[in-house]
Design an enzyme around this catalytic site. Structure first.
Site, PDB file in Angstrom:
ATOM      1  N   LEU A  47       0.856  -1.183   0.000  1.00  0.00           N
ATOM      2  CA  LEU A  47       0.000   0.000   0.000  1.00  0.00           C
ATOM      3  C   LEU A  47       0.892   1.233   0.000  1.00  0.00           C
ATOM      4  O   LEU A  47       1.761   1.373   0.865  1.00  0.00           O
ATOM      5  CB  LEU A  47      -0.907   0.016   1.232  1.00  0.00           C
ATOM      6  CG  LEU A  47      -1.949  -1.101   1.285  1.00  0.00           C
ATOM      7  CD1 LEU A  47      -2.557  -1.209   2.670  1.00  0.00           C
ATOM      8  CD2 LEU A  47      -3.011  -0.857   0.236  1.00  0.00           C
ATOM      9  N   ILE A  48       0.689   2.090  -0.991  1.00  0.00           N
ATOM     10  CA  ILE A  48       1.479   3.316  -1.103  1.00  0.00           C
ATOM     11  C   ILE A  48       0.553   4.493  -0.835  1.00  0.00           C
ATOM     12  O   ILE A  48      -0.505   4.628  -1.464  1.00  0.00           O
ATOM     13  CB  ILE A  48       2.131   3.439  -2.494  1.00  0.00           C
ATOM     14  CG1 ILE A  48       3.043   2.226  -2.741  1.00  0.00           C
ATOM     15  CG2 ILE A  48       2.908   4.745  -2.608  1.00  0.00           C
ATOM     16  CD1 ILE A  48       3.646   2.167  -4.134  1.00  0.00           C
ATOM     17  N   THR A  52      -5.158  11.085  -0.301  1.00  0.00           N
ATOM     18  CA  THR A  52      -6.402  11.020   0.476  1.00  0.00           C
ATOM     19  C   THR A  52      -6.232  10.112   1.689  1.00  0.00           C
ATOM     20  O   THR A  52      -5.192   9.475   1.874  1.00  0.00           O
ATOM     21  CB  THR A  52      -7.558  10.480  -0.395  1.00  0.00           C
ATOM     22  OG1 THR A  52      -7.284   9.102  -0.691  1.00  0.00           O
ATOM     23  CG2 THR A  52      -7.692  11.274  -1.693  1.00  0.00           C
ATOM     24  N   HIS A  54      -7.682   7.330   2.106  1.00  0.00           N
ATOM     25  CA  HIS A  54      -7.928   5.944   1.705  1.00  0.00           C
ATOM     26  C   HIS A  54      -6.834   5.013   2.229  1.00  0.00           C
ATOM     27  O   HIS A  54      -7.121   3.913   2.728  1.00  0.00           O
ATOM     28  CB  HIS A  54      -8.023   5.871   0.175  1.00  0.00           C
ATOM     29  CG  HIS A  54      -8.373   4.526  -0.351  1.00  0.00           C
ATOM     30  ND1 HIS A  54      -9.640   3.981  -0.247  1.00  0.00           N
ATOM     31  CD2 HIS A  54      -7.615   3.589  -0.985  1.00  0.00           C
ATOM     32  CE1 HIS A  54      -9.646   2.785  -0.792  1.00  0.00           C
ATOM     33  NE2 HIS A  54      -8.431   2.527  -1.249  1.00  0.00           N
ATOM     34  N   ARG A  93      12.619  -2.194   0.240  1.00  0.00           N
ATOM     35  CA  ARG A  93      12.274  -3.352   1.055  1.00  0.00           C
ATOM     36  C   ARG A  93      12.208  -4.642   0.234  1.00  0.00           C
ATOM     37  O   ARG A  93      11.903  -5.700   0.767  1.00  0.00           O
ATOM     38  CB  ARG A  93      10.949  -3.116   1.762  1.00  0.00           C
ATOM     39  CG  ARG A  93      11.102  -2.076   2.884  1.00  0.00           C
ATOM     40  CD  ARG A  93       9.776  -1.441   3.244  1.00  0.00           C
ATOM     41  NE  ARG A  93       9.913  -0.457   4.303  1.00  0.00           N
ATOM     42  CZ  ARG A  93      10.363   0.781   4.143  1.00  0.00           C
ATOM     43  NH1 ARG A  93      10.767   1.193   2.965  1.00  0.00           N
ATOM     44  NH2 ARG A  93      10.433   1.613   5.165  1.00  0.00           N
TER      45      ARG A  93
END
Length: 154
Positions: A47-48, A52, A54, A93
Site C-alpha cells: 500500500l502506497i 487522500t 484511503h 524493502r
C-alpha cells in the site's frame, strides 16, 4: 521462497492465491484458515500512500482484519503488507538479499507455524506438566529426535 526453503519447507507445500486488493486479505485468509489445509498464511501486498485518507482506512482494515483472523482461528497470519509513502520505499524493502521483507516474512511464518504446532501439542509438547503427549508431525514420539528440525507444510 528462499527463506521457506532454508527452513526445510518443500515447494510442493506452498501455494499462492490472489485477491483484488489489500482490503480483501482478511476474508481470503479466513477462508484459508477455516479450510484446515494450512499451517500459516503469509499475506503479501503493498500500500502506497496517496493524497487522500484511503491509505489509512485500508491499512487499518487490513491489519486489524488479519489480526482478528489469526486470533479467531488460531492460524498465524503474517502481515506481509508493505505500508509505504513512496514506490522507492517499497523497492528498498524488496532488495535481492536477506533484508528483503519477503525473506523476513518467510522466516516469521516458519517460526509461527512451529510455535503453533508446539502449543497445540502436535510435536509432542508436554501439556501442563502432566506428561500427556501426542506423536509428532512426522510420527516421531514425544519430543522428536534431538537435533532435528521439524518438517512443516504451508
Amino acid at each position: 521462497m528462499e527463506a521457506l526453503k532454508e527452513c526445510g519447507v518443500q515447494e510442493k507445500n506452498v501455494f499462492e492465491t490472489q485477491v483484488p486488493g489489500a482490503f480483501e486479505l482478511p476474508l481470503a485468509s479466513r477462508y484459508l484458515a477455516l479450510s484446515n489445509t494450512v499451517d500459516v498464511i503469509i499475506n503479501i501486498g503493498c500500500l502506497i500512500k496517496g493524497d487522500t485518507m484511503h491509505f489509512e482506512y485500508i491499512c487499518e482494515a487490513a491489519s486489524s482484519g488479519l489480526m482478528r483472523v489469526g486470533l479467531d482461528t488460531g492460524v498465524p497470519c503474517i502481515f506481509g503488507v508493505l505500508t509505504v509513502l513512496s514506490k522507492e520505499q517499497a523497492l528498498d524493502r524488496a532488495k535481492e538479499d536477506k533484508s528483503n521483507s519477503g525473506y523476513v516474512w518467510g522466516k516469521s511464518a516458519v517460526e509461527m507455524a512451529i510455535l503453533r504446532s508446539d502449543a497445540m501439542g502436535a510435536r509432542g509438547v508436554k501439556k501442563m506438566g502432566l506428561n500427556f503427549a501426542k506423536d509428532g508431525l512426522n510420527g516421531e514420539k514425544s519430543g522428536g529426535t534431538p537435533g532435528t528440525k521439524p518438517k512443516i507444510g504451508f
